[in-house]
Design a protein around this motif. Structure first.
Motif, PDB file in Angstrom:
ATOM      1  N   SER A  30       0.830  -1.207   0.000  1.00 35.22           N
ATOM      2  CA  SER A  30       0.000   0.000   0.000  1.00 35.22           C
ATOM      3  C   SER A  30       0.865   1.258   0.000  1.00 35.22           C
ATOM      4  O   SER A  30       0.531   2.248  -0.659  1.00 35.22           O
ATOM      5  CB  SER A  30      -0.932  -0.004   1.212  1.00 35.22           C
ATOM      6  OG  SER A  30      -0.206  -0.116   2.423  1.00 35.22           O
ATOM      7  N   ILE A  31       1.986   1.223   0.724  1.00 32.07           N
ATOM      8  CA  ILE A  31       2.902   2.376   0.725  1.00 32.07           C
ATOM      9  C   ILE A  31       3.484   2.594  -0.668  1.00 32.07           C
ATOM     10  O   ILE A  31       3.611   3.736  -1.131  1.00 32.07           O
ATOM     11  CB  ILE A  31       4.018   2.168   1.766  1.00 32.07           C
ATOM     12  CG1 ILE A  31       3.436   2.205   3.179  1.00 32.07           C
ATOM     13  CG2 ILE A  31       5.108   3.218   1.619  1.00 32.07           C
ATOM     14  CD1 ILE A  31       4.423   1.871   4.272  1.00 32.07           C
ATOM     15  N   LEU A  32       3.819   1.511  -1.354  1.00 29.68           N
ATOM     16  CA  LEU A  32       4.334   1.632  -2.721  1.00 29.68           C
ATOM     17  C   LEU A  32       3.295   2.255  -3.647  1.00 29.68           C
ATOM     18  O   LEU A  32       3.634   3.056  -4.524  1.00 29.68           O
ATOM     19  CB  LEU A  32       4.744   0.252  -3.253  1.00 29.68           C
ATOM     20  CG  LEU A  32       6.072  -0.304  -2.720  1.00 29.68           C
ATOM     21  CD1 LEU A  32       6.236  -1.766  -3.117  1.00 29.68           C
ATOM     22  CD2 LEU A  32       7.243   0.518  -3.252  1.00 29.68           C
ATOM     23  N   GLY A  33       2.029   1.901  -3.452  1.00 28.09           N
ATOM     24  CA  GLY A  33       0.973   2.493  -4.261  1.00 28.09           C
ATOM     25  C   GLY A  33       0.865   3.995  -4.054  1.00 28.09           C
ATOM     26  O   GLY A  33       0.713   4.768  -5.014  1.00 28.09           O
ATOM     27  N   VAL A  34       0.966   4.435  -2.791  1.00 26.07           N
ATOM     28  CA  VAL A  34       0.915   5.870  -2.486  1.00 26.07           C
ATOM     29  C   VAL A  34       2.126   6.592  -3.067  1.00 26.07           C
ATOM     30  O   VAL A  34       2.008   7.666  -3.667  1.00 26.07           O
ATOM     31  CB  VAL A  34       0.827   6.089  -0.963  1.00 26.07           C
ATOM     32  CG1 VAL A  34       1.018   7.552  -0.606  1.00 26.07           C
ATOM     33  CG2 VAL A  34      -0.514   5.599  -0.441  1.00 26.07           C
ATOM     34  N   MET A  91      12.058  -3.930   0.377  1.00 27.20           N
ATOM     35  CA  MET A  91      11.455  -4.489   1.590  1.00 27.20           C
ATOM     36  C   MET A  91      10.269  -5.385   1.247  1.00 27.20           C
ATOM     37  O   MET A  91      10.082  -6.448   1.846  1.00 27.20           O
ATOM     38  CB  MET A  91      11.004  -3.349   2.508  1.00 27.20           C
ATOM     39  CG  MET A  91      12.138  -2.571   3.140  1.00 27.20           C
ATOM     40  SD  MET A  91      11.597  -1.085   4.008  1.00 27.20           S
ATOM     41  CE  MET A  91      10.553  -1.786   5.266  1.00 27.20           C
ATOM     42  N   HIS A  92       9.487  -4.983   0.249  1.00 24.43           N
ATOM     43  CA  HIS A  92       8.322  -5.760  -0.174  1.00 24.43           C
ATOM     44  C   HIS A  92       8.755  -7.085  -0.804  1.00 24.43           C
ATOM     45  O   HIS A  92       8.176  -8.141  -0.513  1.00 24.43           O
ATOM     46  CB  HIS A  92       7.518  -4.925  -1.175  1.00 24.43           C
ATOM     47  CG  HIS A  92       6.136  -5.422  -1.423  1.00 24.43           C
ATOM     48  ND1 HIS A  92       5.215  -5.636  -0.417  1.00 24.43           N
ATOM     49  CD2 HIS A  92       5.495  -5.761  -2.584  1.00 24.43           C
ATOM     50  CE1 HIS A  92       4.076  -6.068  -0.942  1.00 24.43           C
ATOM     51  NE2 HIS A  92       4.226  -6.164  -2.246  1.00 24.43           N
ATOM     52  N   SER A 189       0.058  -2.696 -11.373  1.00 28.44           N
ATOM     53  CA  SER A 189      -0.282  -2.721  -9.948  1.00 28.44           C
ATOM     54  C   SER A 189      -1.731  -3.153  -9.747  1.00 28.44           C
ATOM     55  O   SER A 189      -2.042  -3.893  -8.807  1.00 28.44           O
ATOM     56  CB  SER A 189      -0.058  -1.334  -9.332  1.00 28.44           C
ATOM     57  OG  SER A 189       1.290  -0.936  -9.457  1.00 28.44           O
ATOM     58  N   GLY A 190      -2.632  -2.674 -10.641  1.00 24.22           N
ATOM     59  CA  GLY A 190      -4.021  -3.115 -10.572  1.00 24.22           C
ATOM     60  C   GLY A 190      -4.148  -4.614 -10.797  1.00 24.22           C
ATOM     61  O   GLY A 190      -4.911  -5.295 -10.098  1.00 24.22           O
ATOM     62  N   LEU A 191      -3.398  -5.135 -11.771  1.00 23.16           N
ATOM     63  CA  LEU A 191      -3.402  -6.578 -12.038  1.00 23.16           C
ATOM     64  C   LEU A 191      -2.814  -7.347 -10.860  1.00 23.16           C
ATOM     65  O   LEU A 191      -3.300  -8.430 -10.495  1.00 23.16           O
ATOM     66  CB  LEU A 191      -2.597  -6.860 -13.317  1.00 23.16           C
ATOM     67  CG  LEU A 191      -2.597  -8.290 -13.850  1.00 23.16           C
ATOM     68  CD1 LEU A 191      -4.009  -8.718 -14.230  1.00 23.16           C
ATOM     69  CD2 LEU A 191      -1.668  -8.411 -15.050  1.00 23.16           C
ATOM     70  N   HIS A 192      -1.794  -6.787 -10.258  1.00 15.90           N
ATOM     71  CA  HIS A 192      -1.166  -7.372  -9.073  1.00 15.90           C
ATOM     72  C   HIS A 192      -2.193  -7.518  -7.942  1.00 15.90           C
ATOM     73  O   HIS A 192      -2.288  -8.573  -7.294  1.00 15.90           O
ATOM     74  CB  HIS A 192      -0.017  -6.462  -8.648  1.00 15.90           C
ATOM     75  CG  HIS A 192       0.871  -7.012  -7.578  1.00 15.90           C
ATOM     76  ND1 HIS A 192       1.650  -8.136  -7.740  1.00 15.90           N
ATOM     77  CD2 HIS A 192       1.126  -6.582  -6.308  1.00 15.90           C
ATOM     78  CE1 HIS A 192       2.343  -8.376  -6.636  1.00 15.90           C
ATOM     79  NE2 HIS A 192       2.026  -7.444  -5.747  1.00 15.90           N
ATOM     80  N   LEU A 193      -2.978  -6.480  -7.713  1.00 21.66           N
ATOM     81  CA  LEU A 193      -4.019  -6.511  -6.678  1.00 21.66           C
ATOM     82  C   LEU A 193      -5.128  -7.498  -7.027  1.00 21.66           C
ATOM     83  O   LEU A 193      -5.654  -8.192  -6.162  1.00 21.66           O
ATOM     84  CB  LEU A 193      -4.619  -5.115  -6.490  1.00 21.66           C
ATOM     85  CG  LEU A 193      -3.801  -4.125  -5.658  1.00 21.66           C
ATOM     86  CD1 LEU A 193      -4.446  -2.753  -5.701  1.00 21.66           C
ATOM     87  CD2 LEU A 193      -3.668  -4.601  -4.227  1.00 21.66           C
ATOM     88  N   PHE A 225      -2.636   3.458   7.277  1.00 17.96           N
ATOM     89  CA  PHE A 225      -2.564   4.903   7.472  1.00 17.96           C
ATOM     90  C   PHE A 225      -1.308   5.279   8.257  1.00 17.96           C
ATOM     91  O   PHE A 225      -0.637   6.269   7.948  1.00 17.96           O
ATOM     92  CB  PHE A 225      -3.815   5.393   8.210  1.00 17.96           C
ATOM     93  CG  PHE A 225      -3.875   6.883   8.388  1.00 17.96           C
ATOM     94  CD1 PHE A 225      -4.081   7.723   7.303  1.00 17.96           C
ATOM     95  CD2 PHE A 225      -3.715   7.450   9.649  1.00 17.96           C
ATOM     96  CE1 PHE A 225      -4.131   9.097   7.466  1.00 17.96           C
ATOM     97  CE2 PHE A 225      -3.757   8.822   9.826  1.00 17.96           C
ATOM     98  CZ  PHE A 225      -3.969   9.654   8.729  1.00 17.96           C
ATOM     99  N   VAL A 226      -0.968   4.486   9.268  1.00 18.72           N
ATOM    100  CA  VAL A 226       0.269   4.719  10.026  1.00 18.72           C
ATOM    101  C   VAL A 226       1.481   4.560   9.108  1.00 18.72           C
ATOM    102  O   VAL A 226       2.442   5.337   9.176  1.00 18.72           O
ATOM    103  CB  VAL A 226       0.366   3.757  11.223  1.00 18.72           C
ATOM    104  CG1 VAL A 226       1.717   3.880  11.926  1.00 18.72           C
ATOM    105  CG2 VAL A 226      -0.762   4.032  12.220  1.00 18.72           C
TER     106      VAL A 226
END
Length: 378
Positions: A30-34, A91-92, A189-193, A225-226
């Motif tokens: 999620s951080i990568l997406g942001v 990290m991911h 990324s959409g396909l990944h999700l 969010f954190v």
């Protein structure tokens, strides 16, 4: 007649069954997406003032920093955001390796590796755009590796350059690719999700059962969010206080084909592959090893037997994994060192160990499961 109410996509996303044992390492995606969104947005604004013209490119970057309102901030965030993106990318990937996501979710893993490869391409062409000394010579050295391909290599290099050297055509092409490819990353990324939500996420225990799962919202949206706050804090720290700590001083000089930098090196996130390239005397062999240094991730699901041995309960796997991380960091350091002894001598065994540890990592789950089953039978 009673009609079943169909949930909209947002409700499906928020209500996604998620393992209760999720740790902070599952925030990476999620951080990568942001961060991808931040990079696209800042890049869009920067492109409005950037000039892809050899004679004015370097001056246009200076103009963005000095004269454009807020330009210095957008440029700092964009440049350092790329580094932060790769920090969370590694990290991911590391989390996926540790918890063997390539076995339980091979399609998701393959798309993720493709995102990584395309991101490396985007970062490389983007590094060329400021048209500083290291940008120009980095582009010259890396694109010239294509000439190692038998028969078609020299012609392919000239096709990439658009001429007989890195020049105006090269700059135009790299600018176009740097603008377009991030949208391809967004689609991947959409396909990944999509593949991820088909089967569900893995967890530290290595099981995929839906028995111990809770809705994604509100339990994990707050945790994400954190993570976002932490990423924005790091981005602000780099953008406001240490904007040039991850850059190369040579890039403050305008590109000149007449002056070669003493020590040519790529950005830090390519250094491990660069160290592998440098330690092999044969040019073609070095290029093949460089490509396999990250393309080996594609082979993990293909070579795996489908057996998962959770790393939390497999001490030998943990030993191999953390040795691989140490070797990766060692190669990154060696890639930044001068091309002289003892760095060249150290790079050769480290490179061999890098590929050997990947091979052991692939075989470990199968061997461990067989060992446990044999001990149970006896």
């Amino acid at each position: 007649m009673y009609k079943v109410r169909q949930a909209n996509p947002m409700e499906n996303l928020l209500g996604l069954p998620s393992p209760v044992s999720f740790s902070i390492w599952w925030n990476g995606g999620s951080i990568l997406g942001v961060l991808l969104g931040v990079q696209i947005l800042t890049g869009l604004f920067l492109s409005m003032h950037y000039t892809a013209d050899m004679t004015n490119t370097f001056a246009s970057v200076i103009h963005i920093i000095r004269d454009t309102p807020g330009g210095w901030l957008f440029r700092n965030i964009h440049a350092n955001g790329a580094s932060l993106f790769f920090v969370f990318m590694y990290m991911h990937i590391g989390r996926g390796l540790y918890y063997q996501s390539y076995i339980s979710q091979p399609r998701t893993w393959m798309v993720g590796v493709t995102i990584y490869v395309v991101s490396m391409g985007v970062a490389f062409v983007g590094y060329v755009l400021p048209w500083g000394q290291m940008s120009f010579w980095g582009a010259t050295v890396i694109t010239n590796l294509i000439s190692a391909i038998p028969y078609i290599g020299p012609s392919a290099v000239e096709w990439v350059w658009g001429g007989f050297s890195v020049g105006q055509s090269t700059l135009n092409r790299f600018f176009s690719l740097h603008f377009i490819l991030p949208f391809l990353i967004g689609g991947l990324s959409g396909l990944h999700l999509l593949f991820l939500h088909e089967k569900g996420s893995t967890n530290p225990l290595g099981e995929m059962s839906h028995m111990s799962k809770v809705p994604f919202h509100p339990y994990f949206t707050w945790k994400d969010f954190v993570g976002f706050l932490f990423a924005f804090f790091m981005l602000a720290l780099l953008g406001f206080f240490y904007p040039f700590i991850l850059g190369d001083p040579e890039n403050f000089n305008q590109a000149s084909s007449m002056v070669t930098p003493v020590h040519i090196q790529p950005e830090w996130y390519f250094l491990f592959a660069y160290a592998i390239l440098r330690c092999i005397p044969n040019k073609l062999g070095g290029v093949i090893a460089l490509v396999f240094s990250f393309a080996i991730l594609y082979f993990l699901p293909l070579a795996a037997s489908g057996k998962i041995a959770p790393a939390s309960f497999t001490p030998p796997y943990q030993v191999v994994y953390w040795n691989l991380i140490a070797v990766f960091l060692m190669l990154t350091w060696l890639g930044a060192c001068p091309i002289e002894e003892p760095y060249i001598m150290l790079a050769v065994p480290t490179t061999i160990l890098y590929f050997l540890l990947y091979l052991i990592l692939i075989m470990m789950p199968t061997l461990w499961v067989k060992l446990i089953s044999n001990s149970d039978n006896s």
